[in-house]
Each structure stands twice: as structure tokens, then as C-alpha cells.
Design a protein around this motif. Structure first.
Motif, short mmCIF file in Angstrom:
data_model
loop_
_atom_site.label_atom_id
_atom_site.label_comp_id
_atom_site.label_asym_id
_atom_site.label_seq_id
_atom_site.Cartn_x
_atom_site.Cartn_y
_atom_site.Cartn_z
N LEU A 1 44.06 35.54 33.76
CA LEU A 1 42.95 36.45 34.08
C LEU A 1 41.64 35.69 34.19
O LEU A 1 41.37 34.76 33.42
N ARG A 2 40.82 36.09 35.14
CA ARG A 2 39.52 35.44 35.35
C ARG A 2 38.49 36.52 35.67
O ARG A 2 38.76 37.45 36.43
N ARG A 3 37.28 36.40 35.09
CA ARG A 3 36.21 37.35 35.34
C ARG A 3 34.96 36.58 35.77
O ARG A 3 34.59 35.61 35.12
N VAL A 4 34.36 37.03 36.87
CA VAL A 4 33.23 36.32 37.47
C VAL A 4 32.12 37.31 37.78
O VAL A 4 32.37 38.44 38.21
N ALA A 5 30.86 36.90 37.56
CA ALA A 5 29.69 37.67 38.01
C ALA A 5 28.92 36.79 38.98
O ALA A 5 28.89 35.56 38.84
N ALA A 6 28.31 37.40 40.00
CA ALA A 6 27.59 36.63 41.02
C ALA A 6 26.35 37.37 41.47
O ALA A 6 26.34 38.61 41.55
N LEU B 1 44.88 44.09 34.76
CA LEU B 1 43.59 43.41 34.66
C LEU B 1 42.94 43.62 33.29
O LEU B 1 41.77 43.31 33.09
N GLY B 2 43.71 44.16 32.35
CA GLY B 2 43.22 44.29 30.98
C GLY B 2 42.42 45.54 30.73
O GLY B 2 41.72 45.65 29.72
N GLU B 3 42.52 46.55 31.62
CA GLU B 3 41.78 47.79 31.44
C GLU B 3 42.69 48.83 30.79
O GLU B 3 42.97 49.89 31.35
N ALA C 1 24.25 42.09 43.25
CA ALA C 1 25.02 41.89 42.02
C ALA C 1 26.48 42.21 42.32
O ALA C 1 26.79 43.29 42.84
N GLY C 2 27.36 41.28 42.02
CA GLY C 2 28.78 41.48 42.24
C GLY C 2 29.59 41.02 41.05
O GLY C 2 29.16 40.17 40.28
N ALA C 3 30.76 41.61 40.87
CA ALA C 3 31.65 41.23 39.78
C ALA C 3 33.08 41.21 40.29
O ALA C 3 33.47 42.01 41.15
N LEU C 4 33.86 40.28 39.76
CA LEU C 4 35.24 40.11 40.18
C LEU C 4 36.12 39.90 38.96
O LEU C 4 35.85 39.02 38.14
N ASP C 5 37.16 40.72 38.82
CA ASP C 5 38.21 40.51 37.83
C ASP C 5 39.46 40.15 38.62
O ASP C 5 39.84 40.89 39.54
N GLU C 6 40.10 39.05 38.28
CA GLU C 6 41.22 38.56 39.09
C GLU C 6 42.37 38.09 38.21
O GLU C 6 42.18 37.38 37.23
N LEU C 7 43.57 38.50 38.60
CA LEU C 7 44.81 38.00 38.02
C LEU C 7 45.55 37.30 39.15
O LEU C 7 45.96 37.93 40.12
N HIS C 8 45.70 35.97 39.03
CA HIS C 8 46.32 35.19 40.10
C HIS C 8 47.62 34.60 39.60
O HIS C 8 47.63 33.73 38.72
#
Length: 317
Positions: free
Chosen positions: A8-13, A164-166, A39-46
Motif C-alpha cells: 500500500l502507498r499513500r501520496v499527497a500532491a 485500500l485499508g478503508e 490538491a490531490g491524493a492517491l491511495d494505491e495497492l500495486h
């Protein structure tokens, strides 16, 4: 056994293209088209054969996207998110779909919130065989918008959010279990779909007119291109040009072309700020620097120089 939490990875931009670059395995360019700080946010499971992500963006954005070859992409915007794919509006209880290896365009609204899934064709085919629904995959080839059963769509969204952990019960799942879970949820949803596969001829014409106008602007970026000039180049009336842009992109040609120019300048400055703001602006036909600076600040929430300074510090993580 490898567990999901390590994937899992979480990113803010705070920059559109910074967010675009953070989505693993995609080629993307994001142009901001509504005004204000981004403002953007990304939660990713790769995972090896499956990518699940949730993307949230506060501003409307025009996106040119391409996912890796040999895969299928499915996009599930949340309620009231009227995104457009290749100029076609995705209604509620629908799913957007495109194959990997070919570019497509999205126009996403303010407060955009979407779950995305990229699945290898091989895994899809294995899953279809496992579930006895091989005809589902054959039916979605070439589709852009799929109307699906709302209950099946909600169940699929619940599965993706859980991965995604929600909440949910997938935290201890293995990679193989998670991939099967995603594929099965997708196939169950797609099995109850009504597919809007072929684009109507009139829609293709509107998209071609918009693309022709945009390409002309880029080719003549060293000067200000007028709307009458674009109409002459595209062989359409001003009213037709207006209608095509509003239908395909959701904004007028005047606003879109101005913002395309500002996004191109932003992107060039972030890649090579040493060239200087004035020089880059002039290369895009800007002859009134004061107006340019005002328009830039209105669109991105910061002046060109302030935007450069904040970008050089890097996004908050």
C-alpha cells in the motif's frame, strides 16, 4: 507469505503532474482547468497482476492517460462525479473502461473521487474461466462506458475500499487472494452490464474538431491564436466550435485554450525553471506579462515565481 500492507502507498500532491507521475505504470499528463490551489491524493495497492487505487482531486482536470499494454482499466467515479471519457459523460451507476496501450482522455470535475482498477488480461481470462463467464470479457472490448447494476457496483466499490485499508476484512489477505478477490468482484459487476460500446458518428466528429483546434494551438504556440482563426482551420462556425468544446470538455474554447497555454507554461517551468518565466511565457504567445501573471495566479493559486519556489521544495508527504 507477502501481505497487502507492504504494497500500500499513500501520496499527497500540490501539482497536477506530480500526482499523475505517482500512479504506477501509467503515462499521464494533467491540465488543471478550474481556478485555485491544486490538491490531490492517491491511495494505491500495486500487485503483480492487479493495481487498485483511489484518486481524489479538488480541481477540474483534463487528463490524457495511457495504461500499460496487456491490461484492462476500469474507473468507478463516486456519486455525483460526472467525469467524461473521450468526450462522453459517465452517468451514475456506470463504469469507464479502456484497454492498455492506447491513449484516452478524461475530463474530471471539481472534487473528483474515483476508484480505479488495472488488471492484466491474463488474470481476467483466468478469472472468467474460473467463474464460467468467458462471454463477459468478449463483450467489453471497445467499450468506453458500461452501465452496471447499482448493487453489484456498490459491492465492487466496497471490495476495493477494503483492499485500500478503508475497513473490511482483507487486511490479512495474501497477494493471490487479493488478486482473485478483485477479479471476481469486477466480473460479477460486469456480468450485469449494459454496454455502450460504439461511439456515435456525431460524437466522433465533435471530438475530432476539438482535437484539431488543440493541435493547431500547439503548432502555433508562439502567438495568440484567435477563435475565428480556429473556426476557419476546423471549417466550422463559431457556434459549432463552442458546442463541441462544451460537449466534449465541459468548457468553452476560449477558456480551454487559455488554460491549455497556462498549463503548458507551468509544466515547462517545472521541468526547466532556469530558462526564465518571461522567456517560456513568450514561447507560448504571451505578450502581456502582467495579465499572464494574474491569470496564472488565478488558475493555480500562486504566482509563477511562487509556484516554482514551492515546487522546488517538493510536495508534502
Amino acid at each position: 507469505m507477502h501481505q497487502l500492507d507492504t504494497s500500500l502507498r499513500r501520496v499527497a500532491a500540490q501539482d497536477p503532474d506530480d500526482l499523475a507521475r505517482n500512479l504506477t505504470g501509467w503515462e499521464q499528463v494533467y491540465d488543471q482547468i478550474t481556478c485555485g490551489a491544486f490538491a490531490g491524493a492517491l491511495d494505491e495497492l500495486h500487485l503483480p497482476g492487479v493495481q487498485v487505487f483511489r484518486e481524489r482531486i479538488n480541481q477540474a482536470v483534463h487528463q490524457v492517460c495511457r495504461v500499460r499494454p496487456g491490461a484492462l482499466w476500469f474507473g468507478l467515479p463516486l456519486e455525483l462525479d460526472e467525469s467524461r471519457i473521450n468526450g462522453r459523460k459517465a452517468a451514475s451507476a456506470s463504469v469507464m473502461a479502456r484497454p492498455g496501450g492506447s491513449a484516452f482522455e478524461l475530463v474530471t470535475p471539481r472534487d473528483h473521487d474515483i476508484f480505479g482498477v488495472v488488471v492484466s488480461r491474463e488474470l481476467c481470462e483466468e478469472g472468467a474461466q474460473r467463474n464460467g463467464c468467458e462471454e463477459v470479457l468478449g463483450a467489453i472490448e471497445g467499450a468506453e462506458i458500461l452501465r452496471v447494476d447499482p448493487a453489484a457496483r456498490t459491492a465492487c466499490l466496497r471490495t476495493l475500499a477494503s483492499l485500500l485499508g478503508e475497513g473490511g476484512d482483507h487486511a490479512g489477505a495474501s497477494i493471490e487472494e487479493a488478486q482473485h478477490c478483485v477479479v471476481d468482484a469486477l466480473l460479477l459487476m460486469l456480468g450485469a452490464s449494459s454496454i455502450e460500446a460504439s461511439t456515435l458518428r456525431s460524437e466522433q466528429r465533435r471530438r475530432a474538431i476539438v482535437a484539431k483546434a488543440r493541435d493547431y494551438l500547439v503548432e502555433h504556440r508562439d502567438r495568440a491564436v484567435t477563435i475565428p482563426e480556429l473556426c476557419e482551420h476546423a471549417c466550422v462556425s463559431r457556434r459549432t466550435l463552442q458546442y463541441c468544446f462544451e460537449d466534449v470538455l465541459g468548457i468553452s474554447p476560449v477558456v480551454y485554450l487559455r488554460r491549455l497555454r497556462l498549463n503548458a507554461i507551468r509544466r515547462t517551468l517545472l521541468e526547466d525553471g532556469a530558462r526564465g518565466i518571461g522567456r517560456v511565457a513568450a514561447e507560448w504567445g504571451i505578450d502581456n506579462f502582467s495579465q499572464f501573471s494574474s491569470d496564472y495566479k488565478k488558475l493555480f493559486g500562486k504566482s509563477p515565481s511562487a509556484y516554482l519556489r514551492s515546487a522546488s521544495r517538493g510536495p508534502d508527504r
